[in-house]
Motif scaffolding. Structure first.
Motif, PDB file in Angstrom:
ATOM      1  N   ALA A  92      28.762 -10.148 116.800  1.00  0.00           N
ATOM      2  CA  ALA A  92      29.456  -9.278 117.751  1.00  0.00           C
ATOM      3  C   ALA A  92      30.712  -9.968 118.256  1.00  0.00           C
ATOM      4  O   ALA A  92      30.664 -11.117 118.704  1.00  0.00           O
ATOM      5  CB  ALA A  92      28.535  -8.936 118.927  1.00  0.00           C
ATOM      6  N   GLY A  93      31.803  -9.249 118.173  1.00  0.00           N
ATOM      7  CA  GLY A  93      33.059  -9.727 118.724  1.00  0.00           C
ATOM      8  C   GLY A  93      33.885  -8.529 119.126  1.00  0.00           C
ATOM      9  O   GLY A  93      34.149  -7.668 118.288  1.00  0.00           O
ATOM     10  N   VAL A  94      34.238  -8.441 120.387  1.00  0.00           N
ATOM     11  CA  VAL A  94      34.993  -7.290 120.866  1.00  0.00           C
ATOM     12  C   VAL A  94      36.016  -7.720 121.906  1.00  0.00           C
ATOM     13  O   VAL A  94      35.801  -8.667 122.647  1.00  0.00           O
ATOM     14  CB  VAL A  94      34.075  -6.210 121.497  1.00  0.00           C
ATOM     15  CG1 VAL A  94      33.142  -5.633 120.451  1.00  0.00           C
ATOM     16  CG2 VAL A  94      33.270  -6.753 122.658  1.00  0.00           C
ATOM     17  N   ASN A  95      37.107  -7.007 121.918  1.00  0.00           N
ATOM     18  CA  ASN A  95      38.084  -7.128 122.988  1.00  0.00           C
ATOM     19  C   ASN A  95      38.216  -5.787 123.687  1.00  0.00           C
ATOM     20  O   ASN A  95      38.124  -5.701 124.885  1.00  0.00           O
ATOM     21  CB  ASN A  95      39.435  -7.602 122.450  1.00  0.00           C
ATOM     22  CG  ASN A  95      39.357  -9.007 121.911  1.00  0.00           C
ATOM     23  OD1 ASN A  95      38.648  -9.848 122.461  1.00  0.00           O
ATOM     24  ND2 ASN A  95      40.044  -9.269 120.817  1.00  0.00           N
ATOM     25  N   ASN A 105      28.115  -5.906 113.980  1.00  0.00           N
ATOM     26  CA  ASN A 105      27.302  -5.606 112.811  1.00  0.00           C
ATOM     27  C   ASN A 105      25.862  -6.015 113.084  1.00  0.00           C
ATOM     28  O   ASN A 105      25.621  -7.104 113.619  1.00  0.00           O
ATOM     29  CB  ASN A 105      27.805  -6.351 111.577  1.00  0.00           C
ATOM     30  CG  ASN A 105      29.043  -5.718 110.982  1.00  0.00           C
ATOM     31  OD1 ASN A 105      29.371  -4.571 111.260  1.00  0.00           O
ATOM     32  ND2 ASN A 105      29.735  -6.461 110.144  1.00  0.00           N
ATOM     33  N   VAL A 106      24.937  -5.154 112.699  1.00  0.00           N
ATOM     34  CA  VAL A 106      23.508  -5.425 112.895  1.00  0.00           C
ATOM     35  C   VAL A 106      22.780  -5.195 111.578  1.00  0.00           C
ATOM     36  O   VAL A 106      22.926  -4.141 110.959  1.00  0.00           O
ATOM     37  CB  VAL A 106      22.900  -4.503 113.980  1.00  0.00           C
ATOM     38  CG1 VAL A 106      21.407  -4.772 114.139  1.00  0.00           C
ATOM     39  CG2 VAL A 106      23.624  -4.685 115.318  1.00  0.00           C
ATOM     40  N   ASP A 147      31.870  -0.758 113.807  1.00  0.00           N
ATOM     41  CA  ASP A 147      30.475  -1.204 113.864  1.00  0.00           C
ATOM     42  C   ASP A 147      29.677  -0.626 112.692  1.00  0.00           C
ATOM     43  O   ASP A 147      29.925   0.495 112.252  1.00  0.00           O
ATOM     44  CB  ASP A 147      29.813  -0.754 115.172  1.00  0.00           C
ATOM     45  CG  ASP A 147      30.426  -1.413 116.394  1.00  0.00           C
ATOM     46  OD1 ASP A 147      31.268  -2.318 116.236  1.00  0.00           O
ATOM     47  OD2 ASP A 147      30.059  -1.013 117.505  1.00  0.00           O
ATOM     48  N   ALA A 148      28.703  -1.393 112.211  1.00  0.00           N
ATOM     49  CA  ALA A 148      27.869  -0.927 111.103  1.00  0.00           C
ATOM     50  C   ALA A 148      26.453  -1.476 111.246  1.00  0.00           C
ATOM     51  O   ALA A 148      26.226  -2.495 111.903  1.00  0.00           O
ATOM     52  CB  ALA A 148      28.470  -1.343 109.767  1.00  0.00           C
ATOM     53  N   VAL A 149      25.522  -0.770 110.605  1.00  0.00           N
ATOM     54  CA  VAL A 149      24.097  -1.097 110.686  1.00  0.00           C
ATOM     55  C   VAL A 149      23.480  -1.049 109.293  1.00  0.00           C
ATOM     56  O   VAL A 149      23.780  -0.150 108.509  1.00  0.00           O
ATOM     57  CB  VAL A 149      23.353  -0.089 111.592  1.00  0.00           C
ATOM     58  CG1 VAL A 149      21.843  -0.308 111.555  1.00  0.00           C
ATOM     59  CG2 VAL A 149      23.863  -0.159 113.019  1.00  0.00           C
ATOM     60  N   ILE A 150      22.603  -2.010 109.024  1.00  0.00           N
ATOM     61  CA  ILE A 150      21.740  -1.977 107.842  1.00  0.00           C
ATOM     62  C   ILE A 150      20.307  -2.113 108.336  1.00  0.00           C
ATOM     63  O   ILE A 150      20.018  -2.987 109.149  1.00  0.00           O
ATOM     64  CB  ILE A 150      22.052  -3.126 106.858  1.00  0.00           C
ATOM     65  CG1 ILE A 150      23.463  -2.994 106.286  1.00  0.00           C
ATOM     66  CG2 ILE A 150      21.008  -3.167 105.732  1.00  0.00           C
ATOM     67  CD1 ILE A 150      23.902  -4.192 105.448  1.00  0.00           C
ATOM     68  N   VAL A 151      19.426  -1.244 107.840  1.00  0.00           N
ATOM     69  CA  VAL A 151      17.996  -1.353 108.143  1.00  0.00           C
ATOM     70  C   VAL A 151      17.270  -1.532 106.807  1.00  0.00           C
ATOM     71  O   VAL A 151      17.434  -0.729 105.896  1.00  0.00           O
ATOM     72  CB  VAL A 151      17.454  -0.112 108.881  1.00  0.00           C
ATOM     73  CG1 VAL A 151      15.976  -0.309 109.212  1.00  0.00           C
ATOM     74  CG2 VAL A 151      18.249   0.148 110.153  1.00  0.00           C
TER      75      VAL A 151
END
Length: 192
Positions: A92-95, A105-106, A147-151
């Motif tokens: 996680a990195g956000v401004n 990303n998770v 942002d993106a997700v992989i399960v």
């Protein structure tokens, strides 16, 4: 996790196992995969096609059956959270929510069997937990535009039909994601 291995190789987290899963990332969708990876992009990324870049990273790593994610967040900011048969990997990195640089990303690896609806619902649970973690960390937005997700499910052992936050599986995912996002954001804040 007995059927899941992971390691960081240079700028890339690699998760290995025999999975059936779903990805919201580039080249995502539903499929059986052996690997999931999260790669920190370099400056050369910004002048290339993202899908081609992802394919080239996989080729360089020798990965043939995969889901992949790209991030501007260094792997030093990776947070790995585990509860029983759930392991969650977060960068996680956000401004602010609309800057070019900034991504959460998770990757959630579940060492169990899951219904297809549970796989999909996990994306919602992860997104809600990520949003809660951002708000509790003092941000006034619930994610970034990349942002993106992989399960991933090993499809072995215990069977989970549901994965909403009130379910046993969903509660484990929720807690791992909340903790992982907060820890990775803290590393990002220290990094910045």
């Amino acid at each position: 996790m007995k059927y899941v291995r992971y390691w960081v190789e240079e700028d890339t987290l690699i998760v290995e196992g025999k999975f059936f899963g779903v990805s919201t990332g580039l080249l995502g969708g539903w499929k059986k995969v052996r690997y999931a990876f999260n790669h920190k992009v370099g400056e050369e990324f910004y002048s290339s096609d993202p899908a081609d870049y992802l394919r080239n990273v996989a080729k360089k790593l020798g990965l043939k059956s995969y889901f992949g994610l790209l991030t501007a967040v260094p792997m030093e900011n990776l947070s790995v959270e585990r509860k029983d048969d759930v392991t969650v990997f977060v960068t996680a990195g956000v401004n602010n929510p609309n800057e070019k640089i900034g991504t959460i990303n998770v990757i959630a690896a579940i060492d169990a069997r899951m219904s297809r609806s549970a796989l999909l619902n996990s994306i919602i649970t992860i997104t809600e937990a990520k949003s809660k973690a951002l708000l509790e960390s003092g941000y006034r937005f619930t994610g970034t535009n990349t942002d993106a997700v992989i399960v991933l499910s090993t499809q072995r052992g215990k069977y989970y039909r549901f994965s909403g936050p009130a379910s046993d599986l969903g509660n484990k995912i929720w807690n791992c994601v909340c903790e992982g996002v907060k820890k990775s954001l803290k590393k990002w804040d220290d990094f910045e």
